[in-house]
Write a protein that holds these residues in place. Sequence first.
Motif, PDB file in Angstrom:
ATOM      1  N   GLY A 232      29.657  27.986  39.333  1.00 14.09           N
ATOM      2  CA  GLY A 232      29.596  26.696  39.984  1.00 14.09           C
ATOM      3  C   GLY A 232      30.929  26.321  40.583  1.00 14.09           C
ATOM      4  O   GLY A 232      31.935  27.007  40.394  1.00 14.09           O
ATOM      5  N   LYS A 233      30.905  25.210  41.299  1.00 14.72           N
ATOM      6  CA  LYS A 233      32.116  24.711  41.956  1.00 14.72           C
ATOM      7  C   LYS A 233      32.087  23.194  41.923  1.00 14.72           C
ATOM      8  O   LYS A 233      31.084  22.577  42.279  1.00 14.72           O
ATOM      9  CB  LYS A 233      32.179  25.219  43.391  1.00 14.72           C
ATOM     10  N   ILE A 234      33.184  22.618  41.471  1.00 13.89           N
ATOM     11  CA  ILE A 234      33.341  21.165  41.488  1.00 13.89           C
ATOM     12  C   ILE A 234      34.665  20.882  42.175  1.00 13.89           C
ATOM     13  O   ILE A 234      35.728  21.251  41.661  1.00 13.89           O
ATOM     14  CB  ILE A 234      33.334  20.570  40.068  1.00 13.89           C
ATOM     15  N   GLY A 235      34.596  20.269  43.350  1.00 17.02           N
ATOM     16  CA  GLY A 235      35.815  20.005  44.109  1.00 17.02           C
ATOM     17  C   GLY A 235      36.507  21.308  44.480  1.00 17.02           C
ATOM     18  O   GLY A 235      35.917  22.172  45.105  1.00 17.02           O
ATOM     19  N   SER A 236      37.742  21.463  44.048  1.00 14.68           N
ATOM     20  CA  SER A 236      38.524  22.654  44.365  1.00 14.68           C
ATOM     21  C   SER A 236      38.533  23.681  43.247  1.00 14.68           C
ATOM     22  O   SER A 236      39.254  24.664  43.314  1.00 14.68           O
ATOM     23  CB  SER A 236      39.965  22.244  44.680  1.00 14.68           C
ATOM     24  N   VAL A 237      37.753  23.464  42.193  1.00 13.49           N
ATOM     25  CA  VAL A 237      37.734  24.381  41.057  1.00 13.49           C
ATOM     26  C   VAL A 237      36.390  25.107  41.000  1.00 13.49           C
ATOM     27  O   VAL A 237      35.334  24.491  41.044  1.00 13.49           O
ATOM     28  CB  VAL A 237      37.998  23.641  39.726  1.00 13.49           C
ATOM     29  N   SER A 238      36.471  26.438  40.915  1.00 18.40           N
ATOM     30  CA  SER A 238      35.279  27.280  40.816  1.00 18.40           C
ATOM     31  C   SER A 238      35.288  28.009  39.485  1.00 18.40           C
ATOM     32  O   SER A 238      36.347  28.329  38.955  1.00 18.40           O
ATOM     33  CB  SER A 238      35.261  28.320  41.939  1.00 18.40           C
ATOM     34  N   GLY A 239      34.106  28.278  38.959  1.00 26.68           N
ATOM     35  CA  GLY A 239      33.981  29.042  37.723  1.00 26.68           C
ATOM     36  C   GLY A 239      33.195  30.313  37.968  1.00 26.68           C
ATOM     37  O   GLY A 239      32.193  30.300  38.683  1.00 26.68           O
ATOM     38  N   THR A 240      33.675  31.413  37.417  1.00 28.27           N
ATOM     39  CA  THR A 240      32.975  32.686  37.558  1.00 28.27           C
ATOM     40  C   THR A 240      32.753  33.317  36.191  1.00 28.27           C
ATOM     41  O   THR A 240      33.464  33.013  35.228  1.00 28.27           O
ATOM     42  CB  THR A 240      33.762  33.677  38.445  1.00 28.27           C
ATOM     43  N   SER A 241      31.780  34.199  36.131  1.00 33.18           N
ATOM     44  CA  SER A 241      31.515  34.992  34.935  1.00 33.18           C
ATOM     45  C   SER A 241      31.535  36.452  35.356  1.00 33.18           C
ATOM     46  O   SER A 241      30.919  36.820  36.358  1.00 33.18           O
ATOM     47  CB  SER A 241      30.143  34.637  34.363  1.00 33.18           C
ATOM     48  N   VAL A 242      32.247  37.279  34.590  1.00 28.12           N
ATOM     49  CA  VAL A 242      32.349  38.700  34.902  1.00 28.12           C
ATOM     50  C   VAL A 242      31.953  39.492  33.655  1.00 28.12           C
ATOM     51  O   VAL A 242      32.458  39.227  32.566  1.00 28.12           O
ATOM     52  CB  VAL A 242      33.775  39.087  35.340  1.00 28.12           C
ATOM     53  N   ILE A 243      31.035  40.440  33.835  1.00 27.27           N
ATOM     54  CA  ILE A 243      30.620  41.312  32.735  1.00 27.27           C
ATOM     55  C   ILE A 243      30.956  42.752  33.115  1.00 27.27           C
ATOM     56  O   ILE A 243      30.615  43.212  34.207  1.00 27.27           O
ATOM     57  CB  ILE A 243      29.117  41.172  32.444  1.00 27.27           C
ATOM     58  N   ILE A 244      31.638  43.432  32.188  1.00 27.71           N
ATOM     59  CA  ILE A 244      31.973  44.841  32.365  1.00 27.71           C
ATOM     60  C   ILE A 244      31.193  45.617  31.303  1.00 27.71           C
ATOM     61  O   ILE A 244      31.304  45.320  30.117  1.00 27.71           O
ATOM     62  CB  ILE A 244      33.481  45.086  32.191  1.00 27.71           C
ATOM     63  N   LYS A 245      30.388  46.597  31.765  1.00 22.73           N
ATOM     64  CA  LYS A 245      29.619  47.386  30.805  1.00 22.73           C
ATOM     65  C   LYS A 245      29.608  48.852  31.209  1.00 22.73           C
ATOM     66  O   LYS A 245      29.855  49.198  32.363  1.00 22.73           O
ATOM     67  CB  LYS A 245      28.208  46.841  30.654  1.00 22.73           C
ATOM     68  N   LYS A 246      29.290  49.700  30.232  1.00 24.47           N
ATOM     69  CA  LYS A 246      29.174  51.131  30.492  1.00 24.47           C
ATOM     70  C   LYS A 246      27.893  51.387  31.268  1.00 24.47           C
ATOM     71  O   LYS A 246      26.824  50.906  30.897  1.00 24.47           O
ATOM     72  CB  LYS A 246      29.152  51.926  29.193  1.00 24.47           C
ATOM     73  N   LYS A 247      28.018  52.151  32.334  1.00 23.43           N
ATOM     74  CA  LYS A 247      26.855  52.440  33.168  1.00 23.43           C
ATOM     75  C   LYS A 247      25.821  53.273  32.406  1.00 23.43           C
ATOM     76  O   LYS A 247      24.629  53.009  32.493  1.00 23.43           O
ATOM     77  CB  LYS A 247      27.304  53.181  34.426  1.00 23.43           C
ATOM     78  N   ALA A 248      26.272  54.253  31.646  1.00 22.35           N
ATOM     79  CA  ALA A 248      25.355  55.173  30.957  1.00 22.35           C
ATOM     80  C   ALA A 248      24.525  54.492  29.874  1.00 22.35           C
ATOM     81  O   ALA A 248      23.327  54.721  29.761  1.00 22.35           O
ATOM     82  CB  ALA A 248      26.136  56.338  30.365  1.00 22.35           C
ATOM     83  N   SER A 249      25.158  53.632  29.085  1.00 16.59           N
ATOM     84  CA  SER A 249      24.463  53.044  27.928  1.00 16.59           C
ATOM     85  C   SER A 249      24.122  51.567  28.085  1.00 16.59           C
ATOM     86  O   SER A 249      23.314  51.039  27.333  1.00 16.59           O
ATOM     87  CB  SER A 249      25.327  53.210  26.672  1.00 16.59           C
ATOM     88  N   GLY A 250      24.759  50.889  29.022  1.00 14.73           N
ATOM     89  CA  GLY A 250      24.561  49.446  29.161  1.00 14.73           C
ATOM     90  C   GLY A 250      25.363  48.629  28.162  1.00 14.73           C
ATOM     91  O   GLY A 250      25.279  47.399  28.139  1.00 14.73           O
ATOM     92  N   GLU A 251      26.151  49.310  27.318  1.00 18.19           N
ATOM     93  CA  GLU A 251      26.968  48.625  26.312  1.00 18.19           C
ATOM     94  C   GLU A 251      28.024  47.751  26.994  1.00 18.19           C
ATOM     95  O   GLU A 251      28.747  48.211  27.879  1.00 18.19           O
ATOM     96  CB  GLU A 251      27.646  49.676  25.431  1.00 18.19           C
ATOM     97  N   ILE A 252      28.095  46.496  26.579  1.00 14.86           N
ATOM     98  CA  ILE A 252      29.060  45.573  27.177  1.00 14.86           C
ATOM     99  C   ILE A 252      30.444  45.837  26.604  1.00 14.86           C
ATOM    100  O   ILE A 252      30.632  45.852  25.389  1.00 14.86           O
ATOM    101  CB  ILE A 252      28.649  44.104  26.954  1.00 14.86           C
ATOM    102  N   ILE A 253      31.402  46.059  27.491  1.00 13.26           N
ATOM    103  CA  ILE A 253      32.800  46.288  27.123  1.00 13.26           C
ATOM    104  C   ILE A 253      33.519  44.940  26.974  1.00 13.26           C
ATOM    105  O   ILE A 253      34.226  44.703  26.007  1.00 13.26           O
ATOM    106  CB  ILE A 253      33.526  47.136  28.192  1.00 13.26           C
ATOM    107  N   ALA A 254      33.319  44.076  27.957  1.00 10.93           N
ATOM    108  CA  ALA A 254      33.971  42.764  27.930  1.00 10.93           C
ATOM    109  C   ALA A 254      33.194  41.784  28.790  1.00 10.93           C
ATOM    110  O   ALA A 254      32.509  42.169  29.740  1.00 10.93           O
ATOM    111  CB  ALA A 254      35.404  42.878  28.432  1.00 10.93           C
ATOM    112  N   GLU A 255      33.330  40.522  28.423  1.00 12.66           N
ATOM    113  CA  GLU A 255      32.758  39.438  29.219  1.00 12.66           C
ATOM    114  C   GLU A 255      33.835  38.391  29.404  1.00 12.66           C
ATOM    115  O   GLU A 255      34.506  37.997  28.445  1.00 12.66           O
ATOM    116  CB  GLU A 255      31.548  38.828  28.531  1.00 12.66           C
ATOM    117  N   GLY A 256      34.019  37.972  30.640  1.00  8.76           N
ATOM    118  CA  GLY A 256      35.060  36.993  30.919  1.00  8.76           C
ATOM    119  C   GLY A 256      34.548  35.810  31.707  1.00  8.76           C
ATOM    120  O   GLY A 256      33.625  35.940  32.518  1.00  8.76           O
TER     121      GLY A 256
END
Length: 158
Positions: A122-146
């Motif tokens: 989302g975005k409110i005024g000049s501030v935006s929020g993002t979500s990033v998920i990094i996972k292994k392609k082979a297994s789908g195991e999540i490495i990190a979420e930010g």
Amino acid sequence: MERANEVLHLRSNESEMVSEIVVNPHEPQVGPSFYEDFALRGIRVHRVQPGFIFCTFKVPPRLIDRTGNLAGGAIANLIDIVGNSLIYRLGQPMNVSVDMSISYLSNAKLDDELEITSKLLGKIGSVSGTSVIIKKKASGEIIAEGRHSLFSRLKSKI
């Protein structure tokens, strides 16, 4: 405490000197910088839509820590860059990270193929929020979420 305040207090001539500092913007660079070449080389963008980016990244030897895992700083960098890419606009001032929260859930090893998905929350005024998920392609195991909050001078809608 008085001594600390005395040491930190600016004298009038020091205050004037600070107010006269001129900081020129960086000159545009031709080609990738050392940082881009070292940290970002190898990211492949597969899909870009408004508010969404999907890319892959094969873990290179240069980003492995002494335990053989993808370094935590490299993970944070990927979250920062891919999250920022959602709201960056060419020719506009760079966005500034306001807050970043990362959950490190697993490890990635040398040559692991990773999928990186970034979504605009989302975005409110000049501030935006993002979500990033990094996972292994082979297994789908999540490495990190930010989660990443960014400030931008850009006023238009995303």
